[in-house]
Design an enzyme around this catalytic site. Structure first.
Site, short mmCIF file in Angstrom:
data_model
loop_
_atom_site.label_atom_id
_atom_site.label_comp_id
_atom_site.label_asym_id
_atom_site.label_seq_id
_atom_site.Cartn_x
_atom_site.Cartn_y
_atom_site.Cartn_z
N ASP A 340 -1.04 6.38 2.43
CA ASP A 340 -1.82 5.17 2.70
C ASP A 340 -2.88 4.96 1.61
OD1 ASP A 340 -2.43 3.08 4.68
OD2 ASP A 340 -4.35 4.11 4.87
N GLU A 369 1.49 3.76 -1.10
CA GLU A 369 1.18 2.36 -0.76
C GLU A 369 0.40 1.75 -1.91
OE1 GLU A 369 -1.20 -0.64 2.23
OE2 GLU A 369 -1.92 1.38 1.94
N ASP A 436 1.41 -4.63 8.20
CA ASP A 436 0.29 -5.25 7.48
C ASP A 436 0.53 -6.73 7.16
OD1 ASP A 436 -1.46 -3.09 7.33
OD2 ASP A 436 -0.48 -2.28 5.54
#
Ligand code: CA
Length: 589
Positions: A340, A369, A436
């Site tokens: 992340d 990410e 997201d």
């Protein structure tokens, strides 16, 4: 010739070892400015004796953007060393030589001088960028665990709402858990996916679990370690790999480390675990968030006071996080880590991370990410892939948002491909939606045909496609939290027709796996006025053609080859096929 546009850089995506023995070399030139490019190459130690500078190999024009053309060639070397330069012929007839010392008029270039050439000193297999083969072959399925399935009501958090009883708000709980995933593994096998990417499952306060309290504990609302082990073992038996989400950029404000900092201030043993500007640090309640970042006395994820950023340059933090990374690989046999906010953590830490986890499991997949250019993380010693938003955004901007033309989309996609070595593109992670973003069906305004076209288009590109849970049965949702709705399990409420289509698409991707993973892409026709795209993928003489029509005017194609998948199209009597709006035809040559 526009020599200012000519570009190459050794030891980069312009010159890289593709397999142990083959080296790929790229050159960039101004679009439509160069007629031919030749590679002049040989062993650095034999330039005088063999005079290899007298020989040339033609390079092939591969991909183009709106401003550049790219040229490629593959080389081998029996000595595993190579020196090379470029002979470039402009469409205006001028010729130049480009090498390590710059660009020279071809007729005056000193071709016999060794120092004028770029150099690959040695083919180092250990430095070659490698992606695990299984990762290239994976069709991912992303699960947001709180919303996939509730398989055990006894672990439901307080105030759990009835499953699917409303559109989710930020702080709602619906009771999803790991047992729910185990219960539906056969569903996923039937769908055909072979990799699950789990959003975080470690103990945390929120429903999304990106605010970790304890990285070594499965959140009690999801189950426990024993259950996770059972899930992974069962998934592995069914041929499904498991990737977990590591949130190492920041920790939750409820973590014992941060709570200690709040309590003990400068005396806390964890004070150097964070980036703190002044003491005491503020303890925020949900109800009294700071007005601006300037009011925060410490660095955080975005401006979220509940997610204090970890100081990953601190050796104590490093060993704490690296032990966690190793623990889940070693003890639970996970197959991948999704990282992340990976771009906001230092490279130094990710190199340690790579070394640690690959030592335990050499074919683990590390996915960062990152939403922007990621060359720095994709050199082989940090990540295997990034979430390829920049690539798939071009696809969405054309097909779905109608913000750009087909030519602009192809340019954007080609630009992205040329940022990376070929094997990076083969193993990257392609997605149209996630926890997201708004869901793809919603972005398509509920237009299922359009959604199927864009999904198909993505499945035909390099990179491992990912299906966000529920996409296959028609789940909708705007930006988060709306895109995190409860999965629908009642058959009569599922879009089974869509399910059947996506299942077929997954099957097709697996069946044509080799050509879709490594085959070169060739844009046969991009017609912006007719809104039609025809591209092909080719490998070892095998060729797949794909034609997409987005305009309301139907489009005729010659139907010379076997049709393997189509939508909104019909065969006519005269050997032609007609493609209507949102339609497509896939043919095998
Ligand atoms: Ca539950």
């Amino acid at each position: 010739m526009n020599t200012a546009a000519i570009y190459h850089r050794p030891e980069s995506e312009y010159a890289f070892l593709y397999t142990a023995d083959t080296f790929r070399i790229r050159l960039r030139t101004c679009k439509d400015d160069v007629k031919k490019v030749y590679l002049i190459s040989g062993d650095p130690y034999t330039i005088d004796s063999q005079k290899w500078y007298l020989e040339e190999i033609p390079m092939k024009k591969s991909l183009s953007t709106l401003v550049h053309d790219y040229w490629e060639v593959e080389q081998t070397s029996s000595t595993r060393r190579l020196q090379y330069g470029f002979h470039i012929v402009g469409i205006d007839g001028t010729e130049c030589f480009y090498g390590d010392q710059g660009i020279f008029a071809y007729e005056s270039a000193n071709l016999a001088e060794a120092n004028y050439y770029f150099r690959i000193p040695y083919f180092h297999e250990i430095d070659r960028f490698k992606v695990p083969q299984w990762a290239k072959e994976t069709i991912w399925y992303q699960i947001f665990p709180e919303r996939f399935a509730n398989g055990d009501s006894t672990n439901d958090p307080a105030h759990t709402l009835p499953w699917g009883s409303k559109a989710p708000d930020r702080d709602d709980f619906f009771g999803g858990d790991l047992q729910g995933v185990i219960d539906h593994l056969d569903y996923l096998v039937d769908l055909g996916i072979n990799g699950i990417y789990f959003c975080p499952i470690f103990q945390a306060m929120s429903n999304h679990k990106y605010d970790t309290i304890d990285y070594l504990k499965v959140d009690p609302a999801f189950g426990d370690e024993r259950l996770l082990k059972e899930l992974i073992e069962k998934a592995h038996k069914k041929g499904i790999r498991i990737m977990l989400d590591a949130v190492f950029n920041h920790i939750g404000s409820d973590s014992p480390q941060w709570q200690d900092v709040i309590k003990n201030g400068e005396k806390s043993i964890y004070k150097d675990w964070f980036h703190i500007h002044s003491f005491p640090v503020d303890a925020y309640q949900m109800t009294d968030l700071p007005e601006t970042a300037a009011n925060l006395s410490y660095d955080t994820f975005a401006f979220t006071p509940f997610m204090p950023k970890l100081n990953t340059a601190n050796p104590e933090v490093q060993s704490y996080l690296l032990d966690i990374a190793a623990y889940w690989v070693k003890e639970f046999d996970i197959d991948g880590w999704r990282l992340d906010v990976a771009n906001e953590v230092d490279h130094h830490f990710w190199k340690l991370f790579h070394e640690k986890v690959t030592a335990i499991k050499p074919d683990i997949y590390i996915l960062g990410e990152i939403w922007h250019s990621s060359q720095a993380w994709l050199q082989g010693d940090e990540f295997h892939a990034v979430m390829n938003y920049a690539f798939t955004d071009s696809i969405k901007d054309y097909f779905v948002k109608r913000k750009i033309t087909a030519s602009q989309m192809a340019s954007g996609m080609n630009h992205q491909q040329m940022l990376y070595q070929d094997q990076v593109n083969e193993g990257t992670f392609n997605l149209l939606d996630s926890h997201d973003t708004a869901r793809i069906l919603t972005l398509c305004n509920g237009n299922k045909e359009l959604m199927k076209a864009v999904l198909t288009f993505m499945f035909l590109q390099k990179g491992a496609p990912c299906i966000y849970y529920g996409t296959e049965i028609g789940l909708t949702g705007e930006d988060d939290p709306d895109c995190r709705k409860c999965m629908i399990w009642e058959k009569e409420q599922q879009d089974t027709e869509l399910y059947g289509f996506i299942k077929e698409l997954i099957y097709l991707r697996k069946r044509l796996s080799e050509i879709l993973i490594t085959g070169t892409i060739f844009w046969e026709l991009i017609d912006d006025s007719q809104d039609v795209i025809h591209f092909s993928r080719e490998l070892n003489g095998q060729k797949i053609h794909a034609i997409f029509n987005q305009s309301s005017t139907s489009y005729l194609v010659d139907q010379k080859n076997e049709i393997i998948l189509s939508q909104n199209s019909e065969l006519l009597n005269d050997g032609k096929a007609e493609i209507q709006q949102f339609g497509f035809i896939l043919m095998c040559e």
